[in-house]
Design a protein around this motif. Structure first.
Motif: not given
Lengths: 283, 303
Positions: B41, B43-44, B47, B52, B262-263, B266, B272, B276, B279, B282-283
């Motif tokens: 998370m 790292h996301a 990014i 990227w 999201i998928t 990516a 990406f 991210d 993500s 959403l998180f």
């Protein structure tokens, strides 16, 4: 007086009948699609379209070996088994020893450790799928079963530790104290005394973690690219794409993919119900 | 503790040993959790501040990805669908299950069989369930339309997964199908912990509704909270598998949910950075929902 009695009886019969009717409807709704799947797997290609809900006229048993060979299901079962047992082999010891420390050792920072893990219960893991994918790529673990084992274990850690803590707390504290007075080290108190007592908790956990790992699709579909390393759910989806027109074979593949877990469930219902409800239902 | 004599050296050594052993025992669990849950998370977030493609060099973008996300109509459609899905499915599962559990909470013969049967779909994977129900919903060769035809209900025949107005609800139905038995079993277990004298007493006084409101429901509240939390958090994730298998987000993004979009961003658009950023958003939403629910549960527990 007598009318009142019959009145009372009648009012207790009606809900009873309603309950049975409801139960029957629920059971049919839950099971009929599965029966339909099994029947479909025995039909021929043509019959699949013409005889939608009847019994197969001439059961085509060879749909099963056909699907098995064409879908390469053998290797996929093996991969799913490796990933599932690998996940269990990490999760069970790691979370039970953590839960033991949290419940019966008074070390500094223990509420910090427990709090951090509890946070994890609130994170639904699909949300982190793309970020996890990037980390797996960085570690050079893309397209490996090890990656799935690690990720599934990490995802199980929070909930499993929580469950094991609840389980250890339900055991009388004197047992652990007695073991320590007998001269056991912390580790042997855990290993020789507490862990054997925790067997029902471990079984419930194994069901929960194992079923989740066996059925997981999202991350496996991102991480695994090589058909020879696909797990069953990923394999089934590729099968759907590749043999989009051979429905009986597809249904045979679905049936075979469902059978192992279904058989286990029927054999060990108590453990399944207890495990999948997080111990909320005692089986 | 104030005024207590300083711990002797031996006691301090023992204390330190307990600390070290304790941390050694929780370390593997924490390490796994940090490495594959917390670190990704973090790292996301990093990014999401870059352009990227998942392979090459990252280029700094600042908050641009977030601006792209907010301007992305499909993302909002997907978020909208995710919320309809998560809340719709949660309400449906829990209400149905509660009603069923109340009706079945009496000593009935065959209840064991009922539990076995209604719990069975829980064991199956979403992939199997999704493929199976795609077939049941098939407009020409599917079981559902065949049944409707046989019952003389031709008017109800639909393109269950091809009609953009219906497809999302069809998928939600499958989710409800898979889980209602599970929640029924949860509620039944909860109901069985309520002393039956309490309920009987109220029933004899002829006030079943009051009994439900003032006795059954409050005592059942912890189970309800657990069940609702489980279904909300679950529904934010489980929709991926079903949508991927049944409709791929179509027709016309009518079943697109946050995770499928999201998928796609990516892996199909190789973006990406933006994936991210989505993500992270959403998180945060799910984390807030989870926290609210957690606090509510704690308050209930106290009160």
């Amino acid at each position: 007086m007598s009318t009142m009695v019959t009145e009372g009886r009648r009012s207790s019969i009606a809900p009873r009948v309603a309950s049975y009717l409801l139960m029957a409807i629920m059971a049919v709704l839950a099971l009929y699609p599965l029966v339909w799947m099994a029947l479909g797997s025995l039909k021929s290609g043509g019959e699949f379209y013409t005889n939608i809900w009847g019994l197969p006229a001439d059961p085509q048993w060879r749909n099963f070996p056909d699907a098995w060979v064409r879908g390469g299901l053998g290797i996929k079962f093996l991969n799913s088994a490796i990933v599932t047992f690998g996940t269990l082999a990490i999760t069970l010891p790691v979370t039970s020893i953590a839960a033991y420390a949290i419940t019966s050792m008074d070390f500094r920072g223990r509420s910090l450790a427990y709090g951090a893990l509890l946070l994890g219960i609130m994170i639904p893991f699909g949300v982190t799928a793309i970020p996890v994918f990037s980390v797996i790529a960085q570690l050079g673990l893309l397209n490996t079963r090890l990656a799935l084992v690690l990720v599934y274990s990490a995802q199980a850690v929070a909930f499993s530790t929580f469950l094991m803590c609840a389980f250890f707390q339900s055991l009388p504290a004197e047992i652990e104290e007695a073991a320590r007075l007998e001269g056991c080290t912390r580790f042997s108190a855990f290993w020789r005394v507490m862990l054997p007592l925790a067997r029902p908790g471990l079984a419930a956990q194994a069901v929960f973690v194992g079923t989740t790992a066996w059925n997981e699709y999202f991350l496996a579909s991102l991480i695994i690219r090589d058909p020879a390393r696909e797990t069953i759910p990923v394999g089934l989806v590729s099968f759907t794409g590749r043999y989009a027109t051979d429905y009986p074979a597809l249904f045979a593949a679905l049936t075979m993919a469902t059978l192992p877990l279904l058989a286990l469930y029927l054999l060990a219902q108590k453990q399944f119900v207890a495990g999948l409800t997080g111990g909320a239902v005692k089986g | 503790m104030t005024g207590a004599p300083a711990l002797s050296r031996a006691a301090r050594a023992r204390r330190l040993r307990t600390d070290l052993t304790g941390w050694a025992f929780v370390a593997p669990a924490l390490l796994l959790f940090l490495l594959f849950v917390i670190w990704p998370m973090g790292h996301a977030v990093w990014i999401s501040l870059h352009r990227w493609d998942g392979l090459g060099q990252m280029a700094w973008l600042g908050l641009d990805n977030y601006r792209f996300v907010f301007g992305d109509k499909v993302f909002w459609k997907a978020m909208h669908n995710t919320f309809i899905y998560a809340f719709g499915v949660t309400v449906a599962k829990n209400l149905l299950a509660l009603g069923l559990a109340l009706l079945l909470n009496r000593p009935l013969r065959g209840r064991g069989f009922f539990r076995t049967a209604s719990f069975t779909p829980v064991v199956l994977s979403f992939v199997v369930v999704g493929v199976l129900w795609s077939w049941i919903f098939d407009p020409t060769f599917g079981l559902l339309n065949a049944v409707l035809w046989a019952l003389g209900l031709q008017g109800l025949i639909q393109g269950w997964l091809s009609d953009p107005d219906i497809a999302l609800y069809s998928i939600m139905f499958v989710d409800v199908w898979k889980w209602t038995g599970y929640h029924t079993v949860l509620f039944l277990a909860g109901l069985q912990t309520i002393p039956s004298e309490l309920i009987e007493a109220g029933r004899l006084e002829g006030k079943p509704r009051q009994v439900f409101r003032h006795v059954t429901l409050p005592l059942l509240m912890p189970v309800v909270a657990f069940s609702v939390l489980l279904s909300i958090v679950g529904a934010f994730v489980s929709n991926y598998d079903l949508v991927r298998v049944m409709t791929q987000g179509g027709p016309f993004h009518s079943t697109e949910v946050a995770l499928t979009w999201i998928t796609t961003t990516a892996f199909r658009f190789n973006n990406f950075g933006k994936a991210d950023a989505m993500s992270v958003i959403l998180f945060l939403i799910v984390a807030v929902l989870g926290a609210v629910q957690f606090l509510l549960m704690r308050q209930r527990g106290r009160g």
